[in-house]
Design a protein around this motif. Structure first.
Motif: not given
Length: 380
Positions: A89-92, A373-376
């Motif tokens: 859900g994300l890349l940091v 994120g919220v809801g992911w």
């Protein structure tokens, strides 16, 4: 399940930088163009499947670990719709700019679905750690509406002065959080060291390639500029909208709860909070003693001295379960969970699985916690 300590994953790029990043991660800088590290990354650089993916201490891919147990790592059987079995859900990233980055744009989700076969675009955000120079700044969005044909002509001419002159310039300092919505032209100034969070893709449309080692042919995602420029917002980003993209967290703030590092408008895409336990009522001044005992200075804050052990006199910051990338920005302390714990110190990065359950940060550390994120994984 337990947190996984992530080895350094610093990569070469088309722009200069990386001396603070390599020093922070405790590795030598092998090139003047090592300005980025991808942290607990399960996606690779566009067109280069061997670049960007994070590896574990034994050399195996972190993505394979997630793919083998997606529910254990993310809390869900799958990630974004059609995103693949290792989606978190994300890349940091760490980004340590030794020069001004080129003006560029990332596609929205709707553009990516229509043109790039991806459910994710690339909204991103920056949490500023350190700055150099007399006027550290970033640029986000146009100051006034821009004609599409003129923009295309200025891009073709590589008119850097025109591009920057039509954008919102934002002076920055450590602790600033800036959201960059997909579709908005943006650039990062020289001398800025930051944590970047973004949707998990590597889609970039370069409006300005001449200040880098990139070429025109490498700048439009193989779409051609006629199509690629349709992904650019030509609308002005006014003062009120710009204000909604900004947030500041004083780097010296300490508290028993999670401290928001980004504006609320980022929440649907990703979240960055900082855990910086304060001194408990029983500490009798332990915080001041810790700072006096020495330690590391990041973004203007001095932390990290031992006072009767890493946790002496500190509050406990609780973090709810879910996948996270935890970056120890300064100091030392402990990550704790039901039945276990691990000592942490400045410069370390951990991948936190959802299967760990709720967890805590204690001690005079400062930890950035990056989450989806919220809801992911629902992206609607």
């Amino acid at each position: 399940m337990q947190p996984v300590l992530m080895p350094p994953n610093i990569i070469d790029h088309f722009y200069r930088g990386g001396d603070r990043l390599t020093a922070f991660r405790g590795v030598p800088q092998h090139s003047p163009r090592t300005p980025e590290e991808w942290l607990a990354a399960t996606v690779h650089r566009a067109g280069e499947p061997e670049v960007g993916l994070s590896r574990l201490a034994d050399g195996s891919l972190f993505a394979k670990l997630v793919e083998a147990d997606p529910e254990g790592w993310t809390g869900f059987e799958h990630g974004g719709p059609g995103a693949g079995p290792a989606d978190t859900g994300l890349l940091v990233k760490f980004l340590d700019a030794g020069q001004r980055l080129p003006v560029h744009v990332h596609p929205t989700r709707s553009f990516a679905i229509a043109n790039l076969h991806s459910c994710y675009g690339k909204t991103e955000a920056w949490h500023i750690l350190d700055v150099r120079g007399d006027d550290p700044a970033v640029w986000v969005g146009f100051r006034e509406d821009v004609d599409e044909r003129e923009l295309a002509a200025r891009v073709d001419a590589q008119d850097s002065e025109w591009l920057l002159g039509h954008m919102n310039k934002i002076s920055v300092r450590p602790g600033d959080g800036i959201l960059v919505p997909a579709g908005q032209p943006h650039a990062t100034g020289a001398g800025i060291f930051l944590v970047e969070v973004q949707e998990p893709t590597d889609f970039s449309i370069l409006l300005e390639w001449s200040v880098t080692t990139a070429t025109r042919d490498e700048s439009h995602l193989d779409l051609g500029f006629e199509t690629a420029l349709r992904g650019v917002s030509h609308r002005a980003t006014g003062a009120d909208e710009l204000a909604s993209l900004l947030h500041h967290l004083d780097p010296g703030t300490r508290d028993g709860g999670l401290l928001r590092a980004l504006p609320a408008a980022a929440d649907p895409f990703f979240r960055v909070d900082v855990a910086a336990p304060g001194a408990s009522d029983e500490a009798g001044g332990a915080k001041a003693e810790s700072e006096a005992a020495g330690g590391e200075k990041v973004g203007g804050e001095k932390v990290g001295g031992e006072v009767g052990g890493a946790k002496a006199g500190c509050e406990v910051v609780s973090v709810p379960r879910g996948f996270a990338v935890a970056i120890v920005l300064a100091g030392q302390g402990e990550l704790g969970w039901s039945g276990g714990g691990v000592a942490i110190k400045s410069g370390e990065v951990y991948a936190i699985p959802a299967g760990l359950g709720d967890w805590t940060v204690t001690g005079p550390a400062r930890v950035a916690i990056c989450r989806p994120g919220v809801g992911w994984p629902d992206l609607t």
